[in-house]
Motif scaffolding. Structure first.
Motif, short mmCIF file in Angstrom:
data_model
loop_
_atom_site.label_atom_id
_atom_site.label_comp_id
_atom_site.label_asym_id
_atom_site.label_seq_id
_atom_site.Cartn_x
_atom_site.Cartn_y
_atom_site.Cartn_z
N TYR A 266 42.06 -13.34 -16.03
CA TYR A 266 43.31 -13.00 -16.71
C TYR A 266 43.83 -14.14 -17.58
O TYR A 266 44.50 -13.89 -18.59
CB TYR A 266 44.37 -12.58 -15.70
CG TYR A 266 44.18 -11.18 -15.20
CD1 TYR A 266 44.84 -10.12 -15.78
CD2 TYR A 266 43.30 -10.91 -14.14
CE1 TYR A 266 44.66 -8.82 -15.34
CE2 TYR A 266 43.11 -9.62 -13.69
CZ TYR A 266 43.78 -8.58 -14.30
OH TYR A 266 43.59 -7.29 -13.86
N ILE B 268 39.20 -5.50 -11.79
CA ILE B 268 40.26 -6.50 -11.60
C ILE B 268 39.66 -7.81 -11.09
O ILE B 268 39.99 -8.89 -11.58
CB ILE B 268 41.33 -5.96 -10.64
CG1 ILE B 268 42.12 -4.85 -11.31
CG2 ILE B 268 42.26 -7.08 -10.16
CD1 ILE B 268 43.03 -4.07 -10.38
N LYS C 254 47.17 -5.49 -12.38
CA LYS C 254 46.61 -5.65 -11.03
C LYS C 254 47.38 -4.84 -10.00
O LYS C 254 46.82 -4.48 -8.96
CB LYS C 254 46.69 -7.12 -10.60
CG LYS C 254 45.74 -8.05 -11.27
CD LYS C 254 45.91 -9.44 -10.66
CE LYS C 254 45.02 -10.45 -11.30
NZ LYS C 254 45.15 -11.78 -10.67
N THR C 255 48.66 -4.55 -10.28
CA THR C 255 49.50 -3.96 -9.25
C THR C 255 50.22 -2.68 -9.64
O THR C 255 50.54 -1.87 -8.77
CB THR C 255 50.57 -4.98 -8.80
OG1 THR C 255 51.32 -5.39 -9.94
CG2 THR C 255 49.93 -6.20 -8.15
N GLY D 272 44.28 -0.67 -13.94
CA GLY D 272 43.52 -1.90 -14.12
C GLY D 272 43.66 -2.54 -15.49
O GLY D 272 44.48 -2.14 -16.31
N GLN E 173 39.07 -1.75 -8.85
CA GLN E 173 39.19 -2.97 -8.05
C GLN E 173 38.15 -4.02 -8.47
O GLN E 173 38.47 -5.20 -8.56
CB GLN E 173 39.08 -2.66 -6.56
CG GLN E 173 40.27 -1.93 -6.00
CD GLN E 173 41.57 -2.71 -6.14
OE1 GLN E 173 41.60 -3.93 -6.22
NE2 GLN E 173 42.67 -1.98 -6.19
#
Length: 146
Positions: A61, A56, A109-110, A119, A53
């Motif tokens: 990005y 990220i 991210k997801t 990640g 986390q």
């Protein structure tokens, strides 16, 4: 292969070994610029520590999206200039890897695999595998068809 492995270590090193000094210095400068702007070293550090986390949250990005194409271009270019990548369609595994790593980065991210969030470092690395495999398959098909 030595030049390819040096380009894996740092984009631009393979070019320096091939005597392409301006190209090598430019690739190294671009790598440093993207790395710093994307906060990639921090993302790597937190990823190795298992704090995905925070990795990220630290990652820019917008900048990191440039990294896969630069990285795989530098590897292909060093490989090609070392007279090892002169065969037809030798670029395809590198192109497909860059594409798949970029897709892995987009979803990092997801997207969870096996219930784990990997990640911005580990998921793109995992996406190298299908990129290389599909690149080699497409290369074989292209060589067969043409």
């Amino acid at each position: 292969m030595e030049k390819l492995f040096w380009s894996i270590a740092l984009p631009g090193f393979g070019q320096l070994l091939n005597g392409k000094y301006i190209k090598g210095i430019l690739l190294i400068a671009l790598e440093f610029m993207i790395n710093v702007q994307a906060n990639f070293n921090e993302a790597i550090l937190y990823s190795f520590q298992g704090d995905i986390q925070t990795a990220i949250a630290q990652t820019n990005y917008g900048w990191l999206m440039f990294y896969p194409c630069l990285y795989f271009f530098a590897m292909w270019d060093a490989f090609k200039d070392a007279d090892e990548g002169r065969s037809r369609f030798a670029f395809l595994p590198f192109v497909f890897s860059a594409y798949f790593v970029t897709v892995g980065l987009i979803y990092s991210k997801t997207l969870t695999l096996f219930g784990m969030l990997f990640g911005p470092v580990w998921l793109p690395i995992l996406f190298v595998i299908p990129g290389v495999l599909i690149g080699f398959i497409v290369k074989k098909i292209m060589l067969y068809v043409t």
